[in-house]
Design a protein around this motif. Sequence first.
Motif, PDB file in Angstrom:
ATOM      1  N   GLU A 227      32.329  45.050  41.120  1.00 15.21           N
ATOM      2  CA  GLU A 227      32.624  43.724  41.821  1.00 15.21           C
ATOM      3  C   GLU A 227      33.033  42.834  40.766  1.00 15.21           C
ATOM      4  OE1 GLU A 227      33.479  40.816  44.324  1.00 15.21           O
ATOM      5  OE2 GLU A 227      33.275  42.923  44.781  1.00 15.21           O
TER       6      GLU A 227
ATOM      7  N   THR B 241      40.180  41.142  37.730  1.00 12.97           N
ATOM      8  CA  THR B 241      41.494  41.888  37.547  1.00 12.97           C
ATOM      9  C   THR B 241      42.421  40.897  38.027  1.00 12.97           C
ATOM     10  OG1 THR B 241      40.454  44.020  37.950  1.00 12.97           O
ATOM     11  CG2 THR B 241      42.746  43.893  38.629  1.00 12.97           C
TER      12      THR B 241
ATOM     13  N   ARG C  59      36.690  43.725  40.046  1.00 10.15           N
ATOM     14  CA  ARG C  59      37.381  43.182  41.257  1.00 10.15           C
ATOM     15  C   ARG C  59      37.727  41.790  41.195  1.00 10.15           C
ATOM     16  NH1 ARG C  59      33.699  46.970  44.164  1.00 10.15           N
ATOM     17  NH2 ARG C  59      34.855  48.771  44.297  1.00 10.15           N
TER      18      ARG C  59
END
Length: 115
Positions: free
Chosen positions: A21, A27, A24
Amino acid sequence: MPFLDITVIPVPTANKAAYLEHSRRTTPFFKEHGALGVTECWGEDIPDGKVTDFKRAVALQDGETVAVGWITWPDRATRDAAWEKLMQDERMMGVDMPFDGKRMIFAGFEMVLEG
């Protein structure tokens, strides 16, 4: 040739989902500043070495797994400019690291051959 930022990180095994997470969430920040991609890998077959190995490199403790990741940049200039901006980005400052950053190994590498 592309430029890579490579990390080797000891992550509490129970924090695998939090680690993914974290990636994510961050990024998009890297891509916003020119990264071509972010890759995360979770250690599955990490043998003990005779002199050194991934486990010793990060002082791996019981209940941890070695994670390796890299950010691919088009070139070093893009990467250097991005990191300067990212270190000032409040969004990056607000993301908790689900691992011990003091034992993270990181470095930049020029890609010199790709098969």
